[in-house]
Every structure is written in C-alpha cells, then in structure tokens.
Scaffold this motif. Structure first.
Motif, PDB file in Angstrom:
ATOM      1  N   VAL A   1      -8.108  -0.329  -3.038  1.00 56.90           N
ATOM      2  CA  VAL A   1      -8.536  -1.373  -2.082  1.00 56.90           C
ATOM      3  C   VAL A   1      -9.718  -2.147  -2.639  1.00 56.90           C
ATOM      4  O   VAL A   1      -9.866  -3.353  -2.391  1.00 56.90           O
ATOM      5  N   ASP A   2     -10.553  -1.461  -3.429  1.00 56.15           N
ATOM      6  CA  ASP A   2     -11.743  -2.133  -3.954  1.00 56.15           C
ATOM      7  C   ASP A   2     -11.395  -3.351  -4.793  1.00 56.15           C
ATOM      8  O   ASP A   2     -12.169  -4.323  -4.843  1.00 56.15           O
TER       9      ASP A   2
ATOM     10  N   LEU B   1     -10.658  -6.024  -2.116  1.00 57.34           N
ATOM     11  CA  LEU B   1     -11.501  -6.013  -0.911  1.00 57.34           C
ATOM     12  C   LEU B   1     -12.063  -7.390  -0.573  1.00 57.34           C
ATOM     13  O   LEU B   1     -12.041  -7.801   0.593  1.00 57.34           O
TER      14      LEU B   1
ATOM     15  N   THR C   1     -11.271  -9.040   2.991  1.00 55.20           N
ATOM     16  CA  THR C   1     -12.375  -9.372   3.892  1.00 55.20           C
ATOM     17  C   THR C   1     -12.358 -10.839   4.279  1.00 55.20           C
ATOM     18  O   THR C   1     -12.597 -11.202   5.439  1.00 55.20           O
TER      19      THR C   1
ATOM     20  N   LEU D   1     -11.269   0.125   5.967  1.00 52.92           N
ATOM     21  CA  LEU D   1     -10.898  -0.352   4.644  1.00 52.92           C
ATOM     22  C   LEU D   1     -11.469  -1.744   4.416  1.00 52.92           C
ATOM     23  O   LEU D   1     -11.889  -2.078   3.313  1.00 52.92           O
ATOM     24  N   ALA D   2     -11.492  -2.561   5.498  1.00 49.27           N
ATOM     25  CA  ALA D   2     -12.082  -3.904   5.453  1.00 49.27           C
ATOM     26  C   ALA D   2     -12.463  -4.288   6.875  1.00 49.27           C
ATOM     27  O   ALA D   2     -11.803  -3.884   7.837  1.00 49.27           O
TER      28      ALA D   2
ATOM     29  N   ALA E   1     -16.866  -0.385   4.218  1.00 56.11           N
ATOM     30  CA  ALA E   1     -15.740   0.438   3.775  1.00 56.11           C
ATOM     31  C   ALA E   1     -16.138   1.907   3.784  1.00 56.11           C
ATOM     32  O   ALA E   1     -17.203   2.290   3.302  1.00 56.11           O
TER      33      ALA E   1
END
Length: 409
Positions: free
Chosen positions: A79-80, A83, A87, A112-113, A121
């Motif tokens: 996810v990073d 992200l 977002t 997660l966002a 997060a």
C-alpha cells in the motif's frame, strides 16, 4: 310565562351541551394536529435518513470502482507504494461530497488510507466496532449502510463498500464513508417543541373549558335566581293586594264579634263561641302576615342574641303541637359560642322545619334538634340540625327553597 322560562332554561342547557361538544372537539383536533405533526416529522426524518444512506452507498460503490485499480497493491501489502494516490482519491471524494470522513481499512479496522490528517496508516478505528454488523456485511462482499450512530454527541451516518481483488473473488479492503447527520437534531428540537406546544395548548383548552363551564353554570344559577326573584316580586304585589282585601273584612268581623260578646255574653257563664271568632280572626291575620313576610325579600337584622335561647323559644312555641302528635323531642344542644343572628328569621326557619317534621311522622315518631360548634379552616361555626323519622321526599333537595313547595296531597 312559565313555559317561556322553561324554554330559556332548556336553551341554556342546550348551549352548555353545545359548548361541551365544541370543547371536546377542539381538544381532539389539537391532539390530532400535534400527533399528526409529530408523525409527519418522524416520517421526514426516516425519509431523509434513508436518502442519506442511499447517497452514501452510491458514492462508496462508485469510489471502490476507482480504487479497484490499486487492489493488487493492497492485496500484496504494498500500500505504501500507492498511498499518495489513494489518499488523493479519498480526499477528493471527501471534498466533492462534503463528507465527514473517508477511510480505507483492512479487516482489523486498521487504516490503510484516510482523508483526515488525524488518522494515519496503521491506526485502528475503534468506533467502527459499533458498526460491526455492517462492516462484516461489507467484508462478505456486499455494500451496507449502518444505522445512525451518536459519537460524543454528534450524529453520523456511514456506508461500507468492499474493495475486491483483481479477480473479483476476495475482499482486500473496506471503504468507509461517513457523513455528519447533526441536522437531524433540528428535527428532534421540532418534535420536542411539538410536545411542549401540544401539552401547552391542551392545558389552555382545558383551563378555557373549565372557565367556560363555570361561566355557563353561573349564568344558569343567576337565571334561576332571577326567576325566583321575579316570582317573589309578583307574589309580593299579589300578597299586598290580597292582604288589604282580606284584613278589612277581618277587622269588621272581629269588631262585630266584640260587639256581640259585650252585648250577649254573660260574665257568670261565658260562651266559648265568642272567643272562637276572634281567635280564628287572629289566626287568619297571622297567616296573611306570614304570607307577606315570605313574599317580601326583607334584609336580615342579625343581633348578638343567645342562639340556644332562640332555639328554646321556637321549640316552646310548638310544645302543644309536639305533644298532640305524640312525637318524642330529643334535644342535643351543646354549649355554643356567641353567634350573631336574626332571631325572627331563624325562628321562622325552625318553625317550618319542626312543623314539617311533625306532619311527616306518625305517632311515636322521634324528632332530634341539635346544635353544636364546628371549626373549619381555623374559624368557628355553629351547626343547627333538625332530624326526624318521617317519610322524607324523593324530589331534589333544592326544591325546598321554592315558594309554596310541598309534597302533601
């Protein structure tokens, strides 16, 4: 004239019934209006809540279609890498739809966002546990709308939509969309206002109806008093005429009897017939005087006289009638405080009551005359009672105050 008076009284009673019906109808209308308004506001609230839920659900479903492009990164735990994009998409949805918050969370309620800077997060959204049923439904692959939630005094409405993997078989995340529902507090204020207004209006209606009933009852009593006063006034005029016409010949009869007595009666052997005529003349004079006294509405003249003495004089004047009727007189006279009263008027009342009691009983009847002090609200009164073992009467008690009322045949 009597028919006209009875007609007026019937009209007053009909008006009282009409006013009663109007008041009852008014109260029912007020209750109906307030209850209907309360139901209307309740339905408006339910409709607005349903419309808000459908809107949030539609926004959530459309947003998950956009986020499905990042499902593979979410599923693989990368996810990073996406992200910032996630977002930005979430914040854009937040701004465009004027939402309270938009979150992308995993099955453990971890962020997660987020569209809000206060959540990062990895943070756990514990307040979502209150919506566990809707959240689990989204984890099962079905969009869901939660009931209204109250958190720290604020109302929220939430929608949940699943984010599926690239194959559309597994749920990799849940999109949570929250909208403020504080405007529903305004409906609550309106409902409370309706309750207060309803209670107040009912109170005013009840007070108004009581005042109206009191006024009508007072009017009916006043009308009855006027009728009685008119009858007494008519009787007074008639009595004055009759008394004048009767007393003149009575005076002539008495004078003639006196002349005959002085001329033919013997002092050594008096004839009782000469006493009978003057006695009957005096009795007729008393009847005429009583009739005039009753018909004339005279003012009372209270004086500080011993009440027990007045009662004793009245009973002593009726001693012959009581003995001849074989009635047992029982006196229950307690020591009394000083009472200012009209001796003649009270004497007339006691005479009428006692004579009526004697005439209503057979031989060996009992007659009680009581007098005792009473204290009410810090004030001392005297209660005088006359009780007998006679037959009584079935008519309303207030009829005894009507002129010449009797149950005798």
């Amino acid at each position: 004239m009597a028919n006209a008076e009875d007609l007026d009284l019937r009209l007053l009673k009909q008006r009282k019934l009409l006013v009663t019906g109007v008041v009852v109808l008014t109260i029912l209308v007020l209750i109906g209006l307030n209850f209907g308004s309360w139901i209307f506001l309740q339905k408006i609230g339910d409709f607005l809540e349903e419309e808000l839920g459908q809107r949030l659900r539609a926004v959530a479903v459309l947003t998950t279609r956009t986020l499905s492009d990042y499902a593979s990164y979410i599923e693989s735990g990368q996810v990073d890498l996406v992200l910032p994009s996630l977002t930005e998409i979430i914040k854009q949805i937040h701004r465009e739809n004027q939402l309270q918050g938009v979150f992308l969370v995993d099955e453990m309620y971890q962020v997660l966002a987020s569209s809000q800077e206060v959540f990062h997060a990895g943070d756990k959204l514990t307040f979502l546990e209150e919506d566990s049923e809707s959240f689990l439904q989204a984890l099962a692959g079905f969009p869901a709308v939660s009931p209204m939630l109250i958190i720290e005094g604020h109302r929220f409405k939430s929608a949940y939509a699943p984010v599926m993997d690239p194959l559309g078989k597994e749920v990799v995340a849940v999109l949570v969309i929250q909208a403020s529902a504080d405007f529903f507090n305004l409906l609550r204020v309106y409902k409370r206002g309706l309750i207060v207004l309803g209670i107040g209006s009912l109170g005013v209606a009840v007070v108004f109806s009581l005042v109206l009933f009191w006024a009508i009852s007072l009017l009916m009593k006043t009308h009855e008093s006027l009728r009685r006063a008119e009858r007494l006034a008519a009787m007074g005029q008639m009595a004055a005429t009759v008394a004048h016409e009767i007393r003149n010949p009575l005076g002539i009869i008495k004078s003639t009897a006196d002349v005959l007595k002085s001329k033919y009666d013997s002092r050594d052997n008096p004839d009782e017939l000469f006493e009978f005529i003057p006695s009957e003349v005096r009795r007729l004079n008393r009847l005429v005087s009583d009739f005039l006294t009753f018909a004339r509405d005279r003012d009372l003249e209270p004086n500080a006289i011993d009440l027990l003495s007045t009662i004793g004089k009245s009973l002593n004047s009726l001693e012959d009638e009581i003995q001849q009727s074989h009635v047992q007189l029982i006196k229950e006279l307690e020591p009394l405080p000083p009472v200012s009263h009209d001796e003649d008027a009270l004497n007339q009342v006691l005479l009428n009551l006692v004579l009526n009691a004697i005439q209503s009983m057979n031989d060996n009847g009992k007659l009680w005359v009581r007098a005792r002090p009473e204290t009410r609200r810090g004030k001392t009164f005297v209660r005088v009672e006359v009780e007998d073992t006679g037959c009584g009467f079935e008519d309303p008690p207030e009829k005894i105050f009507e002129p010449f009322y009797t149950t005798k045949t």
